[in-house]
Enzyme design. Structure first.
Site, PDB file in Angstrom:
ATOM      1  N   ASP A 105      69.164  23.092  52.320  1.00 48.81           N
ATOM      2  CA  ASP A 105      68.203  22.041  51.983  1.00 48.81           C
ATOM      3  C   ASP A 105      67.262  22.449  50.850  1.00 48.81           C
ATOM      4  O   ASP A 105      67.181  21.788  49.828  1.00 48.81           O
ATOM      5  CB  ASP A 105      67.412  21.601  53.227  1.00 48.81           C
ATOM      6  CG  ASP A 105      66.605  22.742  53.852  1.00 48.81           C
ATOM      7  OD1 ASP A 105      66.961  23.926  53.659  1.00 48.81           O
ATOM      8  OD2 ASP A 105      65.613  22.466  54.547  1.00 48.81           O
ATOM      9  N   ASP A 108      63.018  28.134  48.547  1.00 49.72           N
ATOM     10  CA  ASP A 108      61.626  28.338  48.135  1.00 49.72           C
ATOM     11  C   ASP A 108      61.505  29.781  47.647  1.00 49.72           C
ATOM     12  O   ASP A 108      61.685  30.056  46.464  1.00 49.72           O
ATOM     13  CB  ASP A 108      60.708  28.019  49.323  1.00 49.72           C
ATOM     14  CG  ASP A 108      59.237  28.113  48.983  1.00 49.72           C
ATOM     15  OD1 ASP A 108      58.913  28.347  47.802  1.00 49.72           O
ATOM     16  OD2 ASP A 108      58.397  27.956  49.889  1.00 49.72           O
ATOM     17  N   LYS A 136      62.340  25.247  44.712  1.00 48.05           N
ATOM     18  CA  LYS A 136      60.962  25.385  44.229  1.00 48.05           C
ATOM     19  C   LYS A 136      60.891  26.632  43.350  1.00 48.05           C
ATOM     20  O   LYS A 136      60.640  27.730  43.851  1.00 48.05           O
ATOM     21  CB  LYS A 136      60.002  25.551  45.411  1.00 48.05           C
ATOM     22  CG  LYS A 136      59.961  24.366  46.360  1.00 48.05           C
ATOM     23  CD  LYS A 136      59.010  24.649  47.521  1.00 48.05           C
ATOM     24  CE  LYS A 136      58.849  23.443  48.415  1.00 48.05           C
ATOM     25  NZ  LYS A 136      58.002  23.726  49.600  1.00 48.05           N
ATOM     26  N   PHE A 157      54.842  20.424  49.978  1.00 50.89           N
ATOM     27  CA  PHE A 157      55.583  20.541  51.231  1.00 50.89           C
ATOM     28  C   PHE A 157      56.338  19.241  51.441  1.00 50.89           C
ATOM     29  O   PHE A 157      55.741  18.179  51.579  1.00 50.89           O
ATOM     30  CB  PHE A 157      54.634  20.818  52.403  1.00 50.89           C
ATOM     31  CG  PHE A 157      55.384  21.176  53.649  1.00 50.89           C
ATOM     32  CD1 PHE A 157      55.776  22.491  53.887  1.00 50.89           C
ATOM     33  CD2 PHE A 157      55.724  20.200  54.576  1.00 50.89           C
ATOM     34  CE1 PHE A 157      56.493  22.819  55.025  1.00 50.89           C
ATOM     35  CE2 PHE A 157      56.450  20.527  55.727  1.00 50.89           C
ATOM     36  CZ  PHE A 157      56.827  21.836  55.947  1.00 50.89           C
ATOM     37  N   VAL A 158      57.648  19.324  51.442  1.00 50.85           N
ATOM     38  CA  VAL A 158      58.462  18.109  51.503  1.00 50.85           C
ATOM     39  C   VAL A 158      59.052  17.882  52.899  1.00 50.85           C
ATOM     40  O   VAL A 158      59.217  18.822  53.677  1.00 50.85           O
ATOM     41  CB  VAL A 158      59.589  18.115  50.441  1.00 50.85           C
ATOM     42  CG1 VAL A 158      59.010  18.080  49.038  1.00 50.85           C
ATOM     43  CG2 VAL A 158      60.519  19.310  50.610  1.00 50.85           C
ATOM     44  N   ASP A 164      62.184  18.844  57.912  1.00 51.07           N
ATOM     45  CA  ASP A 164      61.149  18.557  58.908  1.00 51.07           C
ATOM     46  C   ASP A 164      59.783  19.133  58.583  1.00 51.07           C
ATOM     47  O   ASP A 164      59.634  20.084  57.817  1.00 51.07           O
ATOM     48  CB  ASP A 164      61.576  19.127  60.259  1.00 51.07           C
ATOM     49  CG  ASP A 164      61.505  20.663  60.276  1.00 51.07           C
ATOM     50  OD1 ASP A 164      62.104  21.294  59.381  1.00 51.07           O
ATOM     51  OD2 ASP A 164      60.831  21.208  61.161  1.00 51.07           O
TER      52      ASP A 164
END
Ligand code: IMP
Ligand code: MG
Length: 182
Positions: A105, A108, A136, A157-158, A164
């Site tokens: 997903d 980071d 990111k 923060f997605v 989630d």
């Protein structure tokens, strides 16, 4: 605004609308189809957060594939990743000599994907490629090559589309973001 249950009652702001998301997934699938023409592939879905992305993208892949699911979870609910992950569901089938594509997903710090790649490399696949819907770039803490990236985003923060916030908001059809305080 601090992240709290209050946020769950509001609709998160839209970062990537559904139409843009789907269009980019079609493009990613085209790139992958081009590179894997005529090959047999084991497609690995990193659970939980990649399950929607995975189900959308594999339906656009045109080579023979089998699906495997690797459950990983961080050791704490903190937002900053330690890179140390707990395997909550392992892959049953051997990966030896297989062409493997991992679908994740978000990258980071990159530590989670690096950990996953290293542990899967030990199973001696013929080839291992990675695809992450989001990345990111400002968060990267390790040198990691991601072969296919959907969208590069900032530090926000997605949530949504499988991703989630404390197990909530996975069902949003778009990528939203939550503003958090410092
Ligand atoms: P990394 O190890 O720092 O690359 O963290 C990657 C994992 O942290 C992702 O697979 C997500 O599960 C989680 N993560 C990172 N950023 C976000 C975010 O903005 N929203 C939700 N989960 C996130
Ligand atoms: Mg994840």
């Amino acid at each position: 605004m601090p992240m709290s249950e209050e946020n769950l009652n509001n609709h998160p702001k839209v970062l990537i609308p559904e139409v843009k998301l789907q269009a980019r997934i079609t493009e990613l699938a085209q790139e992958i189809n081009h590179d894997f023409q005529g090959k047999e592939v084991t497609a690995i879905c990193i659970l939980k957060s990649s399950f929607i992305f995975f189900s959308d993208i594999i339906r656009k892949l045109e080579f023979p594939l089998t699906c495997e699911f690797l459950g990983v979870s961080g050791y704490s609910s903190k937002i900053v990743s330690s890179g140390e992950v707990k395997i909550t569901l392992d892959i049953n089938d051997p990966l030896e000599n297989r062409n493997v594509i991992i679908f994740d997903d978000i990258v980071d710090s990159g530590l989670t994907l690096a950990y996953i790649m290293n542990s899967l490399r030990a199973r001696r696949p013929a080839l291992i490629k990675s695809c992450s819907l989001l990345m990111k770039p400002e968060g990267l803490k390790t040198q990691i090559e991601i072969d296919y990236v959907g969208f590069k985003i900032g530090k926000e923060f997605v949530v949504g589309y499988g991703i989630d916030f404390s197990e909530n908001l996975r069902g949003l059809p778009y990528i939203g973001y939550i503003e958090h305080g410092h």
